[in-house]
Design an enzyme around this catalytic site. Structure first.
Site, PDB file in Angstrom:
ATOM      1  N   PRO A   3      48.427 -53.818  38.204  1.00  0.00           N
ATOM      2  CA  PRO A   3      49.456 -53.239  37.488  1.00  0.00           C
ATOM      3  C   PRO A   3      50.569 -53.859  37.133  1.00  0.00           C
ATOM      4  O   PRO A   3      51.117 -54.936  37.704  1.00  0.00           O
ATOM      5  CB  PRO A   3      50.242 -52.043  38.823  1.00  0.00           C
ATOM      6  CG  PRO A   3      49.419 -52.873  39.917  1.00  0.00           C
ATOM      7  CD  PRO A   3      48.503 -53.467  39.649  1.00  0.00           C
ATOM      8  N   ASN A   4      51.206 -53.564  35.860  1.00  0.00           N
ATOM      9  CA  ASN A   4      52.432 -53.966  35.153  1.00  0.00           C
ATOM     10  C   ASN A   4      52.215 -55.625  34.448  1.00  0.00           C
ATOM     11  O   ASN A   4      52.910 -56.281  34.077  1.00  0.00           O
ATOM     12  CB  ASN A   4      53.385 -54.381  36.283  1.00  0.00           C
ATOM     13  CG  ASN A   4      54.208 -52.967  36.607  1.00  0.00           C
ATOM     14  OD1 ASN A   4      54.410 -51.962  35.988  1.00  0.00           O
ATOM     15  ND2 ASN A   4      54.322 -52.770  38.016  1.00  0.00           N
ATOM     16  N   ARG A  32      58.074 -59.308  30.785  1.00  0.00           N
ATOM     17  CA  ARG A  32      58.576 -58.723  31.994  1.00  0.00           C
ATOM     18  C   ARG A  32      58.682 -59.755  33.005  1.00  0.00           C
ATOM     19  O   ARG A  32      58.323 -60.968  33.167  1.00  0.00           O
ATOM     20  CB  ARG A  32      57.206 -57.846  32.697  1.00  0.00           C
ATOM     21  CG  ARG A  32      57.327 -57.861  34.133  1.00  0.00           C
ATOM     22  CD  ARG A  32      56.250 -57.504  34.683  1.00  0.00           C
ATOM     23  NE  ARG A  32      56.388 -57.209  36.239  1.00  0.00           N
ATOM     24  CZ  ARG A  32      55.418 -57.134  37.088  1.00  0.00           C
ATOM     25  NH1 ARG A  32      54.163 -57.570  36.919  1.00  0.00           N
ATOM     26  NH2 ARG A  32      55.684 -57.003  38.261  1.00  0.00           N
ATOM     27  N   TYR A  73      58.009 -64.639  36.093  1.00  0.00           N
ATOM     28  CA  TYR A  73      56.671 -64.667  35.513  1.00  0.00           C
ATOM     29  C   TYR A  73      56.178 -65.512  34.554  1.00  0.00           C
ATOM     30  O   TYR A  73      55.101 -65.780  34.190  1.00  0.00           O
ATOM     31  CB  TYR A  73      56.036 -63.281  35.404  1.00  0.00           C
ATOM     32  CG  TYR A  73      56.249 -62.450  36.625  1.00  0.00           C
ATOM     33  CD1 TYR A  73      55.418 -62.984  37.909  1.00  0.00           C
ATOM     34  CD2 TYR A  73      56.875 -61.303  36.677  1.00  0.00           C
ATOM     35  CE1 TYR A  73      55.511 -61.919  38.804  1.00  0.00           C
ATOM     36  CE2 TYR A  73      57.226 -60.380  37.838  1.00  0.00           C
ATOM     37  CZ  TYR A  73      56.463 -60.732  38.813  1.00  0.00           C
ATOM     38  OH  TYR A  73      56.700 -59.900  40.009  1.00  0.00           O
ATOM     39  N   ASN A 105      44.291 -60.870  39.905  1.00  0.00           N
ATOM     40  CA  ASN A 105      45.704 -60.753  40.326  1.00  0.00           C
ATOM     41  C   ASN A 105      45.845 -59.199  40.590  1.00  0.00           C
ATOM     42  O   ASN A 105      46.215 -58.591  39.767  1.00  0.00           O
ATOM     43  CB  ASN A 105      46.567 -61.077  39.007  1.00  0.00           C
ATOM     44  CG  ASN A 105      48.120 -61.151  39.548  1.00  0.00           C
ATOM     45  OD1 ASN A 105      48.752 -60.289  40.680  1.00  0.00           O
ATOM     46  ND2 ASN A 105      48.991 -61.703  38.732  1.00  0.00           N
ATOM     47  N   ALA A 113      51.431 -55.733  42.590  1.00  0.00           N
ATOM     48  CA  ALA A 113      51.910 -55.147  43.615  1.00  0.00           C
ATOM     49  C   ALA A 113      51.095 -54.405  44.646  1.00  0.00           C
ATOM     50  O   ALA A 113      51.377 -54.179  45.775  1.00  0.00           O
ATOM     51  CB  ALA A 113      53.183 -53.896  43.346  1.00  0.00           C
ATOM     52  N   ASP A 150      39.202 -52.744  51.184  1.00  0.00           N
ATOM     53  CA  ASP A 150      38.144 -52.137  51.616  1.00  0.00           C
ATOM     54  C   ASP A 150      36.913 -52.202  50.332  1.00  0.00           C
ATOM     55  O   ASP A 150      35.769 -52.234  50.592  1.00  0.00           O
ATOM     56  CB  ASP A 150      38.156 -50.585  51.727  1.00  0.00           C
ATOM     57  CG  ASP A 150      39.051 -50.603  53.365  1.00  0.00           C
ATOM     58  OD1 ASP A 150      39.164 -51.577  53.750  1.00  0.00           O
ATOM     59  OD2 ASP A 150      39.335 -49.356  53.599  1.00  0.00           O
ATOM     60  N   GLU A 186      42.042 -64.526  45.011  1.00  0.00           N
ATOM     61  CA  GLU A 186      43.575 -63.677  44.604  1.00  0.00           C
ATOM     62  C   GLU A 186      44.281 -64.543  43.966  1.00  0.00           C
ATOM     63  O   GLU A 186      44.488 -65.695  44.534  1.00  0.00           O
ATOM     64  CB  GLU A 186      43.700 -63.293  45.858  1.00  0.00           C
ATOM     65  CG  GLU A 186      45.298 -62.415  46.003  1.00  0.00           C
ATOM     66  CD  GLU A 186      45.968 -61.942  47.186  1.00  0.00           C
ATOM     67  OE1 GLU A 186      45.133 -61.640  48.117  1.00  0.00           O
ATOM     68  OE2 GLU A 186      47.218 -61.872  47.112  1.00  0.00           O
ATOM     69  N   HIS A 196      48.465 -65.138  42.044  1.00  0.00           N
ATOM     70  CA  HIS A 196      49.656 -64.742  41.626  1.00  0.00           C
ATOM     71  C   HIS A 196      50.190 -65.615  40.586  1.00  0.00           C
ATOM     72  O   HIS A 196      50.294 -66.971  41.024  1.00  0.00           O
ATOM     73  CB  HIS A 196      50.220 -64.538  42.800  1.00  0.00           C
ATOM     74  CG  HIS A 196      49.888 -63.566  43.697  1.00  0.00           C
ATOM     75  ND1 HIS A 196      50.072 -62.157  43.450  1.00  0.00           N
ATOM     76  CD2 HIS A 196      49.255 -63.632  44.819  1.00  0.00           C
ATOM     77  CE1 HIS A 196      49.309 -61.357  44.213  1.00  0.00           C
ATOM     78  NE2 HIS A 196      48.934 -62.310  45.356  1.00  0.00           N
ATOM     79  N   LEU A 197      50.981 -65.223  39.654  1.00  0.00           N
ATOM     80  CA  LEU A 197      51.715 -66.022  38.957  1.00  0.00           C
ATOM     81  C   LEU A 197      53.147 -66.696  39.765  1.00  0.00           C
ATOM     82  O   LEU A 197      53.356 -67.960  39.815  1.00  0.00           O
ATOM     83  CB  LEU A 197      52.256 -65.405  37.776  1.00  0.00           C
ATOM     84  CG  LEU A 197      51.317 -64.701  36.772  1.00  0.00           C
ATOM     85  CD1 LEU A 197      51.717 -63.491  36.275  1.00  0.00           C
ATOM     86  CD2 LEU A 197      50.862 -65.732  35.566  1.00  0.00           C
ATOM     87  N   ARG A 256      59.705 -64.990  47.854  1.00  0.00           N
ATOM     88  CA  ARG A 256      60.478 -64.105  47.101  1.00  0.00           C
ATOM     89  C   ARG A 256      60.846 -63.081  48.262  1.00  0.00           C
ATOM     90  O   ARG A 256      60.967 -63.565  49.531  1.00  0.00           O
ATOM     91  CB  ARG A 256      59.569 -63.141  46.019  1.00  0.00           C
ATOM     92  CG  ARG A 256      59.139 -64.360  45.019  1.00  0.00           C
ATOM     93  CD  ARG A 256      58.318 -63.799  43.949  1.00  0.00           C
ATOM     94  NE  ARG A 256      59.208 -62.764  43.462  1.00  0.00           N
ATOM     95  CZ  ARG A 256      58.392 -61.880  42.495  1.00  0.00           C
ATOM     96  NH1 ARG A 256      57.154 -61.946  42.262  1.00  0.00           N
ATOM     97  NH2 ARG A 256      58.854 -60.843  41.944  1.00  0.00           N
ATOM     98  N   ARG A 280      56.512 -58.958  49.924  1.00  0.00           N
ATOM     99  CA  ARG A 280      55.791 -59.506  49.082  1.00  0.00           C
ATOM    100  C   ARG A 280      54.886 -60.901  49.866  1.00  0.00           C
ATOM    101  O   ARG A 280      53.897 -61.285  49.193  1.00  0.00           O
ATOM    102  CB  ARG A 280      56.369 -60.356  47.847  1.00  0.00           C
ATOM    103  CG  ARG A 280      56.762 -59.350  46.958  1.00  0.00           C
ATOM    104  CD  ARG A 280      57.290 -59.960  45.567  1.00  0.00           C
ATOM    105  NE  ARG A 280      58.411 -59.228  44.797  1.00  0.00           N
ATOM    106  CZ  ARG A 280      58.161 -58.220  44.006  1.00  0.00           C
ATOM    107  NH1 ARG A 280      56.875 -57.777  43.936  1.00  0.00           N
ATOM    108  NH2 ARG A 280      59.128 -57.670  43.406  1.00  0.00           N
TER     109      ARG A 280
HETATM  110  C1  DQA Z   1      52.639 -60.987  41.094  1.00  0.00           C
HETATM  111  C2  DQA Z   1      53.237 -60.777  42.438  1.00  0.00           C
HETATM  112  C3  DQA Z   1      53.546 -59.236  42.959  1.00  0.00           C
HETATM  113  O1  DQA Z   1      54.179 -59.178  44.085  1.00  0.00           O
HETATM  114  C4  DQA Z   1      54.091 -58.460  41.910  1.00  0.00           C
HETATM  115  O2  DQA Z   1      54.102 -57.146  42.641  1.00  0.00           O
HETATM  116  C5  DQA Z   1      53.352 -58.568  40.549  1.00  0.00           C
HETATM  117  C6  DQA Z   1      52.843 -60.111  40.181  1.00  0.00           C
HETATM  118  C7  DQA Z   1      52.328 -62.319  40.687  1.00  0.00           C
HETATM  119  O3  DQA Z   1      51.433 -62.408  39.809  1.00  0.00           O
HETATM  120  O4  DQA Z   1      53.353 -63.230  40.745  1.00  0.00           O
HETATM  121  O5  DQA Z   1      53.103 -57.450  39.615  1.00  0.00           O
HETATM  122  O6  DQA Z   1      51.042 -60.552  41.500  1.00  0.00           O
END
Ligand code: DQA
Length: 144
Positions: free
Chosen positions: A9-10, A17, A22, A73, A76, A86, A97, A99-100, A106, A110
């Site tokens: 998401p996002n 953003r 990011y 990625n 959230a 699961d 996994e 993350h940027l 943070r 998180r």
């Molecule tokens: C994220 C870190 C998450 O906590 C956040 O909700 C994101 C981006 C990252 O790539 O740093 O949407 O996954």
């Protein structure tokens, strides 16, 4: 070897953003770099983004028979989704996994990942390079 790349998401709004967190790379930039790295590694990638938890789970289930592993990625959902965890355990596929941002530096909420304990590995804090390093690591692990 085929790998499915999942953006949660996002992440579609990357570039505009919270650029101070990011960076300014867009999702398209990230996908372009991943495609170049996949070519160098001699692997095939397929890319998917969704803002919806159920769609992400459906995608994992649908793609699992076709791919050796996943690069994700989870956004959230990292910090909330037992269902995503699961799904990966259920399909018995390795995933990395990424993350940027450095999520451990943070907000407290998180710092916890539901996925990390069942992941093949994690990369966080390197912006788009988290994805590239994650893909390299996943492919190396799958080739072992
Ligand atoms: C994220 C870190 C998450 O906590 C956040 O909700 C994101 C981006 C990252 O790539 O740093 O949407 O996954």
């Amino acid at each position: 070897m085929k790998i499915a790349v999942i953006h949660g998401p996002n992440l579609r709004s990357l570039g505009k953003r919270e650029p101070e967190v990011y960076g300014t790379d867009t999702l398209e930039d990230i996908n372009d770099h991943l495609q170049k790295m996949a070519n160098e590694l001699g692997v095939e990638i397929t890319v998917f983004q969704s803002n919806h938890e159920g769609e992400l789970i459906d995608y994992i289930e649908r793609m699992a028979p076709e791919v050796e592993g996943f690069l994700i990625n989870p956004g959230a959902y990292t910090h909330t989704s037992i269902a995503l965890r699961d799904a990966f355990v259920g399909v018995e596929r390795s995933f990395v996994e990424v993350h940027l941002s450095n999520t451990t530096a943070r907000e407290r909420f998180r710092r916890h990942s539901y996925l990390a304990p069942v992941a093949a590995g994690m990369v966080y804090g390197f912006g788009l390079h988290s994805y590239l390093l994650g893909l390299q690591g996943l492919v190396a692990k799958l080739q072992q």
